[in-house]
Each structure stands twice: as structure tokens, then as C-alpha cells.
Design a protein around this motif. Sequence first.
Motif, short mmCIF file in Angstrom:
data_model
loop_
_atom_site.label_atom_id
_atom_site.label_comp_id
_atom_site.label_asym_id
_atom_site.label_seq_id
_atom_site.Cartn_x
_atom_site.Cartn_y
_atom_site.Cartn_z
N LYS A 1 -63.30 0.29 -31.71
CA LYS A 1 -63.16 1.55 -30.99
C LYS A 1 -64.50 2.29 -31.00
O LYS A 1 -65.04 2.59 -32.06
N ILE A 2 -65.00 2.56 -29.81
CA ILE A 2 -66.26 3.26 -29.64
C ILE A 2 -65.94 4.70 -29.25
O ILE A 2 -65.15 4.92 -28.32
N VAL A 3 -66.52 5.67 -29.94
CA VAL A 3 -66.21 7.08 -29.70
C VAL A 3 -67.45 7.83 -29.24
O VAL A 3 -68.57 7.31 -29.30
N LYS A 4 -67.25 9.06 -28.80
CA LYS A 4 -68.36 9.89 -28.33
C LYS A 4 -69.40 10.03 -29.44
O LYS A 4 -69.06 10.21 -30.60
N GLY A 5 -70.66 9.90 -29.05
CA GLY A 5 -71.77 9.98 -30.01
C GLY A 5 -72.27 8.63 -30.45
O GLY A 5 -73.38 8.52 -30.97
N ASP A 6 -71.47 7.57 -30.27
CA ASP A 6 -71.90 6.22 -30.64
C ASP A 6 -72.98 5.73 -29.68
O ASP A 6 -73.00 6.09 -28.50
N VAL A 7 -73.86 4.86 -30.21
CA VAL A 7 -74.87 4.21 -29.39
C VAL A 7 -74.70 2.71 -29.55
O VAL A 7 -74.71 2.18 -30.66
N VAL A 8 -74.52 2.02 -28.41
CA VAL A 8 -74.36 0.56 -28.39
C VAL A 8 -75.63 -0.03 -27.81
O VAL A 8 -76.12 0.44 -26.79
N THR A 9 -76.15 -1.06 -28.47
CA THR A 9 -77.38 -1.70 -28.02
C THR A 9 -77.12 -3.18 -27.77
O THR A 9 -76.54 -3.87 -28.62
N VAL A 10 -77.55 -3.65 -26.60
CA VAL A 10 -77.48 -5.07 -26.25
C VAL A 10 -78.86 -5.43 -25.73
O VAL A 10 -79.27 -4.99 -24.66
#
Length: 68
Positions: free
Chosen positions: A51-60
Amino acid sequence: MKTITINTEYIKLDQLLKLANIVSGGGEAHALITDGQVKLNSNVELQKRKKIVKGDVVTVGKEEIKIV
């Protein structure tokens, strides 16, 4: 950095990758995650349905996505 706005409490990691046009389908998203190519807040994330929530940063790779 790309920003994605969500109107719900969370979005699942595999769905986020599709929404951000990083992958074209769920199978491709699952492969990237399983191979350890996706980071969540600078840490490798292996859970496909995390679960990804507001404020998270995902890097690919060099692509960063901030959830707002």
C-alpha cells in the motif's frame, strides 16, 4: 520527479506503476518488483501489492514518482 495524485487512502504498488505509465500491464509490474528494481522511500520493495500512501516516493530506475 513525477507526481501522482490519489483520492483514496492508498494505491497498491503494482497499480501505481501502471497509472504512472512505467509499465503497460500487471505482469510487467510484478516482474520489476520481484527483480528488486522498485524502491519505496529509498528501500527496495518486493511486495507487489504494498500500500502506497500520500508522501511516499517510488523510484524505478531514474524515474521518481511522488504520491500526493
